[in-house]
Design an enzyme around this catalytic site. Sequence first.
Site, PDB file in Angstrom:
ATOM      1  N   LYS A 256      24.602  30.105  29.402  1.00  0.00           N
ATOM      2  CA  LYS A 256      25.169  29.767  28.201  1.00  0.00           C
ATOM      3  C   LYS A 256      25.257  28.001  27.498  1.00  0.00           C
ATOM      4  O   LYS A 256      24.845  27.471  26.424  1.00  0.00           O
ATOM      5  CB  LYS A 256      26.741  30.511  27.452  1.00  0.00           C
TER       6      LYS A 256
ATOM      7  N   GLU B 289      26.446  26.074  39.855  1.00  0.00           N
ATOM      8  CA  GLU B 289      25.718  27.206  40.905  1.00  0.00           C
ATOM      9  C   GLU B 289      24.421  27.899  40.764  1.00  0.00           C
ATOM     10  O   GLU B 289      23.333  27.653  41.125  1.00  0.00           O
ATOM     11  CB  GLU B 289      27.180  27.731  40.825  1.00  0.00           C
TER      12      GLU B 289
ATOM     13  N   GLY C 182      30.485  34.163  26.495  1.00  0.00           N
ATOM     14  CA  GLY C 182      29.513  34.475  28.036  1.00  0.00           C
ATOM     15  C   GLY C 182      29.697  35.564  28.746  1.00  0.00           C
ATOM     16  O   GLY C 182      28.792  36.422  28.692  1.00  0.00           O
ATOM     17  N   ARG C 183      31.421  36.105  28.743  1.00  0.00           N
ATOM     18  CA  ARG C 183      31.399  37.491  28.729  1.00  0.00           C
ATOM     19  C   ARG C 183      30.533  38.363  27.723  1.00  0.00           C
ATOM     20  O   ARG C 183      31.658  40.091  28.090  1.00  0.00           O
ATOM     21  CB  ARG C 183      32.854  37.989  29.409  1.00  0.00           C
TER      22      ARG C 183
ATOM     23  N   GLU D  26      39.232  38.341  32.725  1.00  0.00           N
ATOM     24  CA  GLU D  26      38.708  36.498  31.801  1.00  0.00           C
ATOM     25  C   GLU D  26      39.541  36.239  30.190  1.00  0.00           C
ATOM     26  O   GLU D  26      40.130  35.884  29.485  1.00  0.00           O
ATOM     27  CB  GLU D  26      37.237  36.549  31.344  1.00  0.00           C
TER      28      GLU D  26
ATOM     29  N   HIS E 202      38.654  57.427  50.356  1.00  0.00           N
ATOM     30  CA  HIS E 202      39.076  57.527  51.656  1.00  0.00           C
ATOM     31  C   HIS E 202      39.190  57.092  52.013  1.00  0.00           C
ATOM     32  O   HIS E 202      39.153  56.360  53.893  1.00  0.00           O
ATOM     33  CB  HIS E 202      37.571  58.002  53.017  1.00  0.00           C
TER      34      HIS E 202
ATOM     35  N   LYS F 265      37.202  23.947  38.574  1.00  0.00           N
ATOM     36  CA  LYS F 265      35.730  23.112  38.223  1.00  0.00           C
ATOM     37  C   LYS F 265      35.964  21.944  38.618  1.00  0.00           C
ATOM     38  O   LYS F 265      35.393  20.837  39.346  1.00  0.00           O
ATOM     39  CB  LYS F 265      34.865  23.441  37.303  1.00  0.00           C
TER      40      LYS F 265
HETATM   41  O1  F6P Z   1      33.564  29.756  34.406  1.00  0.00           O
HETATM   42  C1  F6P Z   1      33.879  31.225  33.622  1.00  0.00           C
HETATM   43  C2  F6P Z   1      32.486  30.975  32.975  1.00  0.00           C
HETATM   44  O2  F6P Z   1      33.416  29.572  31.972  1.00  0.00           O
HETATM   45  C3  F6P Z   1      31.934  32.269  32.475  1.00  0.00           C
HETATM   46  O3  F6P Z   1      33.104  32.161  31.459  1.00  0.00           O
HETATM   47  C4  F6P Z   1      30.979  32.310  32.224  1.00  0.00           C
HETATM   48  O4  F6P Z   1      30.506  33.394  31.472  1.00  0.00           O
HETATM   49  C5  F6P Z   1      30.386  32.110  33.365  1.00  0.00           C
HETATM   50  O5  F6P Z   1      31.808  30.754  33.752  1.00  0.00           O
HETATM   51  C6  F6P Z   1      29.274  31.107  33.309  1.00  0.00           C
HETATM   52  O6  F6P Z   1      28.872  29.680  32.470  1.00  0.00           O
HETATM   53  P1  F6P Z   1      27.155  29.609  32.015  1.00  0.00           P
HETATM   54  O7  F6P Z   1      26.924  30.677  31.067  1.00  0.00           O
HETATM   55  O8  F6P Z   1      27.314  28.913  30.818  1.00  0.00           O
HETATM   56  O9  F6P Z   1      26.840  29.270  33.110  1.00  0.00           O
END
Ligand code: F6P
Length: 500
Positions: free
Chosen positions: A185, A191, A244-245, A330, A361, A471
């Site tokens: 987003k 990452e 994002g979620r 979240e 189990h 972060k």
């Molecule tokens: O670190 C949390 C977050 O901001 C989430 O809310 C989001 O889904 C995820 O990181 C990924 O963020 P982005 O889509 O901006 O890479």
Amino acid sequence: MTSDHWQTIKALPQASLEHLFAEDSDRVGNLGLEQSGLYFDFSKTHLDKRAMDAFQKLADDAQLSTKVNALFAGEPVNVSEGRAAEHGAERGTGNPTSVDNAHALHQRMRSLIGAIEAAALGEFTQIIHLGIGGSALGPKMLHQALKLGDEKYELAVVSNIDGAALEPVLERFTAEKTLLVVASKTFTTAETLLNAQSVLDWMREQGITDPLGQVVALTADPEQAVEWGVDETRILPFSETVGGRYSLWSSIGFSVALALGYDVFEDLLAGAAAMDRHFQEASWDKNIPVLAAFADQYYTQVRGCDTRAVFAYDERLGLLPDYLQQLEMESNGKSVTLEGEALSLQSSPIVWGGVGTDAQHAVFQLLHQGSHLVPVEFLAVVEPGDSLSPAHHNGLLLNCFAQGAALMAGKKSDDSHRNYPGDRPSVTILLEEMEASSLGALLAFYEHRTFVNAVLLNINPFDQFGVELGKQMANKLADDDGNRLDASTEELKKRAFGAE
Ligand code: F6P
């Protein structure tokens, strides 16, 4: 604002499930609700008429109806960030301008899919989708649920910065056949951008002269993607007002739409839209997300449950607990009200879970006899996903139903080690078939349930400032600018990277 109603709810008599079933001969009929190929059984929860009445008063007092309207009207319900939460518009429910914008962006996505299918960008048969959190969990979960195994495109979703996640994919894939999809987003997530850089390096090493020509970006910040090097024609934007979620419905769903077919993606949206309508129109006592939230609040606030467990009795839904963890924790893992005051109630329970029958189990001992009361959610699909002997699927479903029954009924024994207290609650969600439309409705149900919980708690489910500090600290550690963190962290760093 709502304290009187909370007092009433907390003071309600606590009848056992056995008693509640004896009291109402049509309890299953009253608390079993159908929608979009889904059946929700709330009868094994402790909700009864008195609790429902009290919760409906609480909901009215919390202005649930007004807040639902505000959500879909595109009002700035995300107050701490001053913006709307318009995931509904992605599936056609909401502010007409936002719905039109979302539709136009979907058309753009559809055209790009058409071009890729026509091999206009290359002869791709493999897709690496890079993203993390909301930019990965939805696509990954949906693909696992709906793939049949005979699709033209092989899809690998990689999220972790750990090279051990990406490396096996690069070893398996062929660079010239690979489309790289970078989903973020913000287009700033460390990452995702590191993984993307490594894929570009791998492509170059494999002799691809223009690796950026094989990249599609999914983002709400197209300028960042352009700056990173992606050509504008291969950027699929989505609105800043889609969290994002909550973004699976936007261009973040691109890889799944390409891998499984655009019609599958449209069915997903249609199923979610049906749940949106149900949520907007049904009275509270027949409203599936609202009832689920009433039960959530009952167990969290009245019975002191810190967790809720979700068990998917279907391998195809194995990633659903992960997806729900982000969605619920979240969204509602907060300690302040909308006004920024300290919250006097417990917010989101810890959501955990796994796959049945495996989990039976491993962790079910605690559910049946442990000292924690854990409300359980079972999911199962009536139509099997395998073609082996029916004994497999029948056994799977029967185990699922038996667990709900056993948690509720318990079994008395004079031997305390062998005593099962029972009266332990569960909700069962049955999907008729593993179809995109049912999954769309299911995920929209979870979104709306999360929203109702937030309204009852008077918190903002749409920000996530809690993830920022970690972060920042990671950047600070990496910067090596002479600033020191605490002694423990510095020692760990020294052991990993050596003395400076
Ligand atoms: O670190 C949390 C977050 O901001 C989430 O809310 C989001 O889904 C995820 O990181 C990924 O963020 P982005 O889509 O901006 O890479």
